[in-house]
Design a protein around this motif. Sequence first.
Motif, PDB file in Angstrom:
ATOM      1  N   LEU A 175      -5.652   4.157  -6.844  1.00  0.00           N
ATOM      2  CA  LEU A 175      -5.450   4.002  -5.395  1.00  0.00           C
ATOM      3  C   LEU A 175      -6.765   3.643  -4.691  1.00  0.00           C
ATOM      4  O   LEU A 175      -6.766   2.980  -3.666  1.00  0.00           O
ATOM      5  CB  LEU A 175      -4.884   5.288  -4.786  1.00  0.00           C
ATOM      6  CG  LEU A 175      -3.409   5.580  -4.988  1.00  0.00           C
ATOM      7  CD1 LEU A 175      -2.990   6.748  -4.117  1.00  0.00           C
ATOM      8  CD2 LEU A 175      -2.536   4.382  -4.671  1.00  0.00           C
ATOM      9  N   TYR A 176      -7.880   4.110  -5.274  1.00  0.00           N
ATOM     10  CA  TYR A 176      -9.186   3.841  -4.675  1.00  0.00           C
ATOM     11  C   TYR A 176      -9.463   2.335  -4.630  1.00  0.00           C
ATOM     12  O   TYR A 176     -10.158   1.848  -3.745  1.00  0.00           O
ATOM     13  CB  TYR A 176     -10.246   4.571  -5.495  1.00  0.00           C
ATOM     14  CG  TYR A 176     -11.657   4.336  -5.035  1.00  0.00           C
ATOM     15  CD1 TYR A 176     -12.100   4.857  -3.820  1.00  0.00           C
ATOM     16  CD2 TYR A 176     -12.549   3.590  -5.809  1.00  0.00           C
ATOM     17  CE1 TYR A 176     -13.387   4.643  -3.400  1.00  0.00           C
ATOM     18  CE2 TYR A 176     -13.846   3.379  -5.388  1.00  0.00           C
ATOM     19  CZ  TYR A 176     -14.262   3.901  -4.178  1.00  0.00           C
ATOM     20  OH  TYR A 176     -15.546   3.683  -3.759  1.00  0.00           O
TER      21      TYR A 176
ATOM     22  N   ASN B 153      -3.681   7.316 -12.031  1.00  0.00           N
ATOM     23  CA  ASN B 153      -2.952   6.698 -10.908  1.00  0.00           C
ATOM     24  C   ASN B 153      -3.667   6.952  -9.585  1.00  0.00           C
ATOM     25  O   ASN B 153      -3.784   6.046  -8.753  1.00  0.00           O
ATOM     26  CB  ASN B 153      -1.527   7.247 -10.835  1.00  0.00           C
ATOM     27  CG  ASN B 153      -0.641   6.662 -11.906  1.00  0.00           C
ATOM     28  OD1 ASN B 153      -1.031   5.718 -12.582  1.00  0.00           O
ATOM     29  ND2 ASN B 153       0.542   7.217 -12.073  1.00  0.00           N
ATOM     30  N   CYS B 154      -4.110   8.186  -9.391  1.00  0.00           N
ATOM     31  CA  CYS B 154      -4.835   8.508  -8.146  1.00  0.00           C
ATOM     32  C   CYS B 154      -6.134   7.704  -8.079  1.00  0.00           C
ATOM     33  O   CYS B 154      -6.530   7.231  -7.007  1.00  0.00           O
ATOM     34  CB  CYS B 154      -5.122  10.003  -8.065  1.00  0.00           C
ATOM     35  SG  CYS B 154      -3.631  10.973  -7.826  1.00  0.00           S
TER      36      CYS B 154
ATOM     37  N   ARG C  91       0.843  -1.216   0.000  1.00  0.00           N
ATOM     38  CA  ARG C  91       0.000   0.000   0.000  1.00  0.00           C
ATOM     39  C   ARG C  91       0.871   1.256   0.000  1.00  0.00           C
ATOM     40  O   ARG C  91       0.652   2.186  -0.770  1.00  0.00           O
ATOM     41  CB  ARG C  91      -0.887   0.016   1.244  1.00  0.00           C
ATOM     42  CG  ARG C  91      -2.050  -0.912   1.200  1.00  0.00           C
ATOM     43  CD  ARG C  91      -2.837  -0.805   2.492  1.00  0.00           C
ATOM     44  NE  ARG C  91      -3.552   0.460   2.567  1.00  0.00           N
ATOM     45  CZ  ARG C  91      -4.718   0.676   2.009  1.00  0.00           C
ATOM     46  NH1 ARG C  91      -5.317  -0.284   1.350  1.00  0.00           N
ATOM     47  NH2 ARG C  91      -5.315   1.838   2.109  1.00  0.00           N
ATOM     48  N   GLN C  92       1.881   1.243   0.906  1.00  0.00           N
ATOM     49  CA  GLN C  92       2.784   2.408   0.979  1.00  0.00           C
ATOM     50  C   GLN C  92       3.519   2.596  -0.350  1.00  0.00           C
ATOM     51  O   GLN C  92       3.683   3.720  -0.820  1.00  0.00           O
ATOM     52  CB  GLN C  92       3.807   2.216   2.104  1.00  0.00           C
ATOM     53  CG  GLN C  92       3.220   2.418   3.485  1.00  0.00           C
ATOM     54  CD  GLN C  92       4.203   2.037   4.570  1.00  0.00           C
ATOM     55  OE1 GLN C  92       5.069   1.198   4.354  1.00  0.00           O
ATOM     56  NE2 GLN C  92       4.051   2.632   5.732  1.00  0.00           N
TER      57      GLN C  92
ATOM     58  N   LYS D  59       1.277   4.134  -2.906  1.00  0.00           N
ATOM     59  CA  LYS D  59       1.095   5.566  -2.655  1.00  0.00           C
ATOM     60  C   LYS D  59       2.348   6.346  -3.051  1.00  0.00           C
ATOM     61  O   LYS D  59       2.270   7.452  -3.594  1.00  0.00           O
ATOM     62  CB  LYS D  59       0.782   5.796  -1.172  1.00  0.00           C
ATOM     63  CG  LYS D  59      -0.633   5.404  -0.807  1.00  0.00           C
ATOM     64  CD  LYS D  59      -0.857   5.585   0.665  1.00  0.00           C
ATOM     65  CE  LYS D  59      -2.230   5.075   1.070  1.00  0.00           C
ATOM     66  NZ  LYS D  59      -2.411   5.042   2.516  1.00  0.00           N
TER      67      LYS D  59
ATOM     68  N   CYS E  72       2.404   6.951  -6.655  1.00  0.00           N
ATOM     69  CA  CYS E  72       1.504   8.056  -7.003  1.00  0.00           C
ATOM     70  C   CYS E  72       2.198   9.402  -6.767  1.00  0.00           C
ATOM     71  O   CYS E  72       2.017  10.339  -7.537  1.00  0.00           O
ATOM     72  CB  CYS E  72       0.250   7.969  -6.165  1.00  0.00           C
ATOM     73  SG  CYS E  72      -1.196   7.710  -7.165  1.00  0.00           S
ATOM     74  N   LEU E  73       2.961   9.457  -5.684  1.00  0.00           N
ATOM     75  CA  LEU E  73       3.706  10.688  -5.393  1.00  0.00           C
ATOM     76  C   LEU E  73       4.720  10.961  -6.503  1.00  0.00           C
ATOM     77  O   LEU E  73       4.849  12.092  -6.986  1.00  0.00           O
ATOM     78  CB  LEU E  73       4.419  10.540  -4.040  1.00  0.00           C
ATOM     79  CG  LEU E  73       5.178  11.759  -3.550  1.00  0.00           C
ATOM     80  CD1 LEU E  73       4.206  12.833  -3.089  1.00  0.00           C
ATOM     81  CD2 LEU E  73       6.116  11.386  -2.407  1.00  0.00           C
TER      82      LEU E  73
END
Lengths: 168, 79
Positions: free
Chosen positions: B71-72, B67-68, A28-29, A32, A35-36
Amino acid sequence: MPNNKEKDPDWKNDFPINQSEVTEVTRRQFAKFLCLVSGGLATGSAFVAAKAAFFPGKKVQGLHRVCSINELPVGGTRAFVLEGSSTPYVLIHLENGEFKAYEQKCTHLSCAVFYKPGSGKIECPCHNGWFDAMTGEVLQGPPPRPLPRLDVQVTGNDIFVTAAKEEA
Amino acid sequence: MSTFRRAQSQAHPNKTSTLMLAIVVLLILNVTIQIWLLYTGLNNALEHNKGIAFPAFIGSFTILIINCGLLYYLPRRRR
């Protein structure tokens, strides 16, 4: 025993005491974090687009005298800097009698490039990049773009450079 | 009412693990495309082909939104 990790503030989870927990990155990290990175790359692209559209680089203005013909033998080169600028250029007297002027910075990582007399090629010794001395095009190696060039004008015994005309 | 989230939470761990892996692979692929877009836009802008930079940014921004959105669909943490 209640799960203390749930109650701990984020910074305690980010900087754990036990070394084994430091290297633990959950998927998960990682997702994320990707995405950053994606956001960073999009910002970079926005910066490039804005720079290209609103803040184009300054063009060389007017004629600049570099040296006289006698000072530059065939196969010779002369490094020069234009007034009011710190960009290094190199003037080359090719074996066919033509004069060419290019920016003396490799388009890969800005190492200084050198003309190899007799070969018709400009060499970047840092990563073995080669450019055509006639056109500035990349012949071999990692450089992604041709060398930026200046137009050369010979008037009488003097050599002048000016901004290169845009090719249509 | 049943939602995809409820079904996802009840699914076998193997399934959610596969889903997690698929999302991470998609993210890596998208980031790779963004790196290529940035590299191409930058090189063309420096070569005075300014027309490439703006479409490259639009593409990169679209991929960021995707991409965002991905994440969902990340499976929730197991309790």
